[in-house]
Design a protein around this motif. Sequence first.
Motif, PDB file in Angstrom:
ATOM      1  N   UNK A  64       2.705  17.937 -13.558  1.00 38.74           N
ATOM      2  CA  UNK A  64       3.255  17.077 -14.623  1.00 38.74           C
ATOM      3  C   UNK A  64       3.822  15.797 -14.041  1.00 38.74           C
ATOM      4  N   UNK A  65       4.251  15.823 -12.765  1.00 41.21           N
ATOM      5  CA  UNK A  65       4.721  14.618 -12.094  1.00 41.21           C
ATOM      6  C   UNK A  65       6.192  14.296 -12.287  1.00 41.21           C
ATOM      7  N   UNK A  66       6.913  15.062 -13.094  1.00 37.61           N
ATOM      8  CA  UNK A  66       8.308  14.718 -13.356  1.00 37.61           C
ATOM      9  C   UNK A  66       9.165  14.814 -12.098  1.00 37.61           C
ATOM     10  N   UNK A  67       8.908  15.823 -11.271  1.00 41.90           N
ATOM     11  CA  UNK A  67       9.721  16.004 -10.069  1.00 41.90           C
ATOM     12  C   UNK A  67       9.198  15.187  -8.892  1.00 41.90           C
ATOM     13  N   UNK A  68       8.007  14.588  -9.031  1.00 47.11           N
ATOM     14  CA  UNK A  68       7.333  13.958  -7.895  1.00 47.11           C
ATOM     15  C   UNK A  68       8.130  12.833  -7.235  1.00 47.11           C
ATOM     16  N   UNK A  75       0.712  22.824  -2.234  1.00 42.97           N
ATOM     17  CA  UNK A  75       0.111  21.499  -2.090  1.00 42.97           C
ATOM     18  C   UNK A  75       1.106  20.504  -1.504  1.00 42.97           C
ATOM     19  N   UNK A  76       2.362  20.614  -1.917  1.00 41.51           N
ATOM     20  CA  UNK A  76       3.401  19.728  -1.388  1.00 41.51           C
ATOM     21  C   UNK A  76       3.603  19.981   0.108  1.00 41.51           C
ATOM     22  N   UNK A  97       0.853  -1.188   0.000  1.00 42.56           N
ATOM     23  CA  UNK A  97       0.000   0.000   0.000  1.00 42.56           C
ATOM     24  C   UNK A  97       0.882   1.229   0.000  1.00 42.56           C
ATOM     25  N   UNK A  98       0.330   2.319  -0.434  1.00 40.74           N
ATOM     26  CA  UNK A  98       1.111   3.540  -0.595  1.00 40.74           C
ATOM     27  C   UNK A  98       1.615   4.037   0.753  1.00 40.74           C
ATOM     28  N   UNK A  99       2.774   4.672   0.701  1.00 44.08           N
ATOM     29  CA  UNK A  99       3.315   5.345   1.879  1.00 44.08           C
ATOM     30  C   UNK A  99       2.400   6.528   2.205  1.00 44.08           C
ATOM     31  N   UNK A 100       2.251   6.881   3.473  1.00 46.35           N
ATOM     32  CA  UNK A 100       1.403   8.033   3.828  1.00 46.35           C
ATOM     33  C   UNK A 100       1.751   9.305   3.053  1.00 46.35           C
ATOM     34  N   UNK A 101       3.034   9.497   2.753  1.00 44.98           N
ATOM     35  CA  UNK A 101       3.408  10.689   1.968  1.00 44.98           C
ATOM     36  C   UNK A 101       2.835  10.592   0.554  1.00 44.98           C
ATOM     37  N   UNK A 102       2.855   9.426  -0.029  1.00 44.13           N
ATOM     38  CA  UNK A 102       2.278   9.255  -1.369  1.00 44.13           C
ATOM     39  C   UNK A 102       0.778   9.513  -1.342  1.00 44.13           C
ATOM     40  N   UNK A 109       0.205  13.242  -1.034  1.00 40.40           N
ATOM     41  CA  UNK A 109       0.450  13.933  -2.300  1.00 40.40           C
ATOM     42  C   UNK A 109      -0.762  13.794  -3.223  1.00 40.40           C
ATOM     43  N   UNK A 110      -1.368  12.619  -3.227  1.00 40.53           N
ATOM     44  CA  UNK A 110      -2.564  12.424  -4.050  1.00 40.53           C
ATOM     45  C   UNK A 110      -3.715  13.289  -3.531  1.00 40.53           C
ATOM     46  N   UNK A 111      -3.920  13.260  -2.223  1.00 43.88           N
ATOM     47  CA  UNK A 111      -5.028  14.018  -1.640  1.00 43.88           C
ATOM     48  C   UNK A 111      -4.888  15.512  -1.900  1.00 43.88           C
ATOM     49  N   UNK A 112      -3.682  16.030  -1.738  1.00 50.52           N
ATOM     50  CA  UNK A 112      -3.474  17.476  -1.856  1.00 50.52           C
ATOM     51  C   UNK A 112      -3.037  17.901  -3.248  1.00 50.52           C
TER      52      UNK A 112
END
Length: 272
Positions: free
Chosen positions: A190-194, A250-251, A174-179, A182-185
């Motif tokens: 573009x996602x390149x730096x994500x 958002x980050x 399952x996703x890490x809480x940070x992941x 990031x989805x929630x907020x």
Amino acid sequence: MQDENETPQLTEDEKKLFEELMPEDLAEILDTGVNRRHFLKLITLASGGILAAQSAVAEQVLIRPLSAPLPAELSPTTIENGVTISFKVNGTARKLMVDSRMTLLDTLRERLELTGSKKGCDHGQCGACTVIVDGRRVLSCLTLAAACEGKTVKTIEGIAQGNDSRNAASPTVRLHPVQEAFLKHDGFQCGFCTPGQICSAVALLEEARNGELSYVSETIRKKAAPLQLSTEEIRERMSGNICRCGAYPNIVAAIQEVQSGKPVEQTWHIIG
């Protein structure tokens, strides 16, 4: 090179060289000597041979068809300054030979096919290549793979909890809480730096748990652990990761929510 009318005086080594590189001209050379055409042809062939030898390793990677599997191990004879490194990547022990000048980023992407870590500026300025080595975030584009001997490397592919590459079929992944945050907020556009942002954020939270200070810590005389990060603290600690899309609010909100364990109001709303 000698005059065209001069009697050729080639040594045995020179004869062998011309025999190997220019067999079609050997008889003429022995009869009339080395002229300008022979000389230029020899230089061209010799230079081409050197370049071909230096490009052997690159050819194995760059000319390889996309559908073809990556060779498990490049031939040691085609690697200059090869060194063998043993390290653990996302929980899996890996051992491979690399050029001693090869970066960790290129090793991950080109040799281990872990392409989640991105090559942005390749100068350590954007943070897109951030990975975690022995619990510390590092710029993999400025880190030599050879320097990771015996160390533990975690990339974005290994961040999800239970995402053990030794057991890819594990249903507990399952996703890490940070992941999730990031989805929630909407901490990406573009996602390149994500991938680099998330790796940096995960390590940042560990730094806070250990009470490690930053340039904007209010006091350096009293070290407390864990630290409760302010907005300014998160901005400072994440300043090495650049987001061209500008998703910074958002980050920061995503990291705040994970660290506090309390819901943080989203900075964006769906209209309509």
